[in-house]
Design a protein around this motif. Structure first.
Motif, PDB file in Angstrom:
ATOM      1  N   VAL A  45       0.852  -1.206   0.000  1.00 41.92           N
ATOM      2  CA  VAL A  45       0.000   0.000   0.000  1.00 41.92           C
ATOM      3  C   VAL A  45       0.881   1.247   0.000  1.00 41.92           C
ATOM      4  O   VAL A  45       0.621   2.208  -0.742  1.00 41.92           O
ATOM      5  N   SER A  49       0.683   4.030  -2.809  1.00 40.90           N
ATOM      6  CA  SER A  49       0.082   5.324  -2.453  1.00 40.90           C
ATOM      7  C   SER A  49       0.914   6.508  -2.931  1.00 40.90           C
ATOM      8  O   SER A  49       0.371   7.578  -3.186  1.00 40.90           O
ATOM      9  N   MET A 161      -7.456  10.821  -6.661  1.00 43.17           N
ATOM     10  CA  MET A 161      -8.102   9.667  -6.018  1.00 43.17           C
ATOM     11  C   MET A 161      -9.460   9.334  -6.637  1.00 43.17           C
ATOM     12  O   MET A 161      -9.891   8.191  -6.609  1.00 43.17           O
ATOM     13  N   ALA A 285       0.767   8.487   2.618  1.00 39.96           N
ATOM     14  CA  ALA A 285       0.947   7.035   2.764  1.00 39.96           C
ATOM     15  C   ALA A 285       0.157   6.520   3.969  1.00 39.96           C
ATOM     16  O   ALA A 285      -0.554   5.507   3.876  1.00 39.96           O
ATOM     17  N   VAL A 288      -3.710   6.824   3.273  1.00 40.26           N
ATOM     18  CA  VAL A 288      -4.191   5.800   2.326  1.00 40.26           C
ATOM     19  C   VAL A 288      -4.326   4.473   3.068  1.00 40.26           C
ATOM     20  O   VAL A 288      -5.324   3.751   2.909  1.00 40.26           O
ATOM     21  N   LYS A 292      -7.738   2.219   3.732  1.00 42.60           N
ATOM     22  CA  LYS A 292      -7.857   0.783   3.384  1.00 42.60           C
ATOM     23  C   LYS A 292      -8.375   0.007   4.594  1.00 42.60           C
ATOM     24  O   LYS A 292      -9.217  -0.881   4.460  1.00 42.60           O
ATOM     25  N   VAL A 339      -7.239  12.526   2.212  1.00 48.14           N
ATOM     26  CA  VAL A 339      -6.876  11.200   1.683  1.00 48.14           C
ATOM     27  C   VAL A 339      -7.675  10.091   2.360  1.00 48.14           C
ATOM     28  O   VAL A 339      -8.041   9.101   1.726  1.00 48.14           O
TER      29      VAL A 339
END
Lengths: 430, 180
Positions: A45, A49, A161, A285, A288, A292, A339
């Motif tokens: 990820v 990202s 995004m 980072a 994101v 998730k 984000v």
């Protein structure tokens, strides 16, 4: 279950952990506690990202702004703003609002905008009789408009995004951005009348000849936003390519036209831009990763279930989202808020028939509010640091600006035309 | 905005230099990404195609920049943090909270580092290469993940030592710290 990462996050923020790391730690702890993903998931990820061609525009826009700032842009823009409204009662406040508005047009970071005008603007306003807390709060709030007026880093992140055109987002910010600047100007003028603040008597240049001179001195700076918007209008360049062109433009303007930047200045500017980029991308980072985790915890389905249960319409959804963001924004950093919430909420908004560009502008207003709402309002921190005005004094004075932004947010929710009219005419979606 | 200390002011000179070199390498990567993007625009306007590499390489440079510099910003106190609660605490409580914050981060990054090493060794095992980037091994391209995380853990451990070193300055500033 959804509360778990947020409880961790709050605890980590309270003990002073940097926001980017706090997002990462809260996500990883939740993932492992609930056994949601294998160990290789997280670095995967992370890599994904930050590997995004559109996001590459962020460091380049930052670099362009740093180049122009180092090249004496602020003084020119500030002189122009003072020439326009300096002789009005409390004119220095108005000049600060205009200067931050213009500076917003050449760079996309609200913190940079507030920091740039902060020191010089606050000192000038205090001289005119403004309370220091109010002066700092005004600049913190008007600096926040940088994310609404193109080019905007927050819009770039959102567009990348949601896969919406960056150009449409940038054009969508123009009308609300101008309204925002005007709203702050009117408020300052009203307060100046009520409190009897002085006129700018520090030699502000205010006759038409002087105004023309100030305009000429800053014309190359003023042309940059025009250049950016033309890049999108022409359809020939991507956001990243336009940001690259902005860097070249800034170098040429600062080194050749203004002659205020030297080759030896370039390395510190590059280093500073690298630092800001690392900072922003660490947060991206982490955010994101957290989004998730929230998806693993079925957050989108839960929210959609809530909407269906209460049969919420589009505007009702936007109001609920804004209320949630207002609370989150008190504790969360702006990039993280953007984000983390966009991948979950933007698809729901689209399912409800809300235009992604309209949703984007509502989101940007929410982020703007988050930037100045205590206790964690980045712009308030920036101003406290730059001006040495106690944070508590700024907290006390920022409320009217939060209320103005909430009023503008409500306007943006109920009148999508404010956001969509310009992009629909200039860059209609295909 | 720098706050708690000057840029890495409390860190040993060697660590400050290490941080400078990491950020410096990041700046070079940023410049290189800029050069590649400019080349792409020029080539396209000349009617030539630069291929997939011209998109992939700058993206990769951005990833390297981020992970290479993440640790340096720990030493330079450049990461955005909200420390208004922290600065109202007595000095000893500040030290405890900061230590907790740094150590938790180090442990979690060590877990991620383990995952990153797994990914890189998997790529090495299958000899995977990136066709768009001149068949460079994927393991080499992704190696920045374990390298960057390792460097960051190192900076965090040094930070723990700094927190408890005698004569260290307390947090006194009146604002949250932010590098943005």
């Amino acid at each position: 279950m959804i509360a778990i990462p947020f409880v961790f996050l709050l605890f980590l923020i309270v003990i002073g952990m940097p926001i980017g790391f706090a997002l990462i730690v809260a996500s990883v702890v939740t993932l492992y506690w609930l056994g949601l993903a294998p160990i290789t998931f997280i670095p995967d990820v992370f890599a994904g990202s930050v590997q995004n061609f559109t996001l590459l525009a962020i460091p380049f826009f930052l670099l362009a702004a740093e180049l122009l700032s180092a090249g004496g842009l602020i003084d020119r823009v500030f002189d122009l703003a003072r020439a326009i409204v300096g002789r009005m009662r409390g004119g220095m406040g108005g000049a600060c609002v205009i200067a931050t508005g213009i500076f917003a047009g050449v760079q996309g970071s609200s913190a940079a905008d507030a920091a740039a005008i902060g020191k010089i603007g606050t000192a000038g306003m205090v001289r005119e009789g403004y309370r220091p807390g109010f002066a700092a709060a005004l600049i913190a709030a008007s600096g926040a408009t940088a994310i609404l007026i193109p080019p905007s880093i927050a819009m770039l992140i959102y567009a990348s995004m949601v896969n919406v055109s960056v150009g449409r987002m940038f054009f969508a910010g123009i009308v609300p951005g101008i309204i925002n600047v005007l709203a702050f100007l009117v408020f300052v003028a009203w307060r100046a009348q009520v409190y009897g603040w002085k006129r700018d008597d520090t030699g502000a240049i205010t006759n038409w000849a002087a105004r023309t001179t100030a305009l000429k001195r800053s014309i190359w700076v003023l042309l940059l936003p025009v250049f950016v918007l033309y890049g999108f209008y022409s359809g020939q360049l991507t956001a990243t390519e336009i940001s690259t062109a902005c860097v070249i433009y800034s170098v040429v303007v600062a080194m050749l036209f203004y002659r205020s930047l030297h080759v030896r200045d370039l390395w510190p500017i590059l280093m500073q831009t690298a630092r800001t980029t690392i900072n922003i991308f660490t947060i991206i980072a982490g955010a994101v990763l957290l989004s998730k985790v929230l998806t693993f915890l079925n957050a989108p389905q839960l929210i959609f279930g809530f909407i269906e249960h209460f049969k919420l319409s589009g505007w009702e959804f936007l109001i609920v989202v804004s209320a949630i963001m207002f609370i989150l924004g008190m504790f969360m950093e702006a990039v993280a808020l953007n984000v983390m919430t966009t991948p979950i909420l933007a698809p729901i908004a689209m399912k409800l028939g809300i235009d992604p560009v309209h949703y984007g502008i509502v989101l940007i207003f929410n982020i703007e509010i988050a930037l100045i709402t205590p206790p964690v309002g980045l712009n308030l921190f920036v101003l406290a640091g730059a001006t040495k005005v106690p944070l508590g004094a700024i907290y006390r004075e920022v409320l009217p600006f939060v209320l103005i932004l909430i009023a503008l947010l409500v306007m943006a929710i109920f009148f999508p035309q404010l956001s969509l009219w310009l992009p629909d005419r200039i860059l209609p979606s295909t | 905005m720098q706050s708690l200390h000057d840029v890495g002011g409390d860190a040993p000179a060697v660590v400050r230099w290490m941080a400078k070199i990491e950020v410096g390498l990041g700046a070079v990567l940023m410049l290189a990404a800029l050069a590649v993007t400019i080349t792409t625009i020029v080539e396209r306007n000349l009617g030539h195609s630069t291929g997939e590499w011209s998109l992939k390489l700058p993206e990769l440079m951005l990833m390297w920049l981020t992970f290479l510099g993440m640790g340096a910003l720990v030493t330079e106190h450049g990461h955005v943090a909200a420390d208004m609660v922290l600065r109202r605490m007595p000095p000893r409580a500040q030290q405890v909270c900061e230590t907790l914050s740094v150590l938790i981060t180090a442990v979690v990054l060590a877990v991620i580092l383990w995952g990153a090493v797994s990914i890189v060794s998997q790529q090495m095992d299958i000899n995977s290469t990136d066709e768009d980037l001149w068949d460079v091994p994927e393991a080499a391209l992704l190696s920045i993940l374990p390298i960057g995380l390792g460097i960051t853990i190192l900076h965090l451990l040094v930070e723990t030592w700094i927190i408890w070193r005698p004569g260290r300055r307390e947090i006194v500033q009146d604002a949250g710290r932010s590098g943005a």
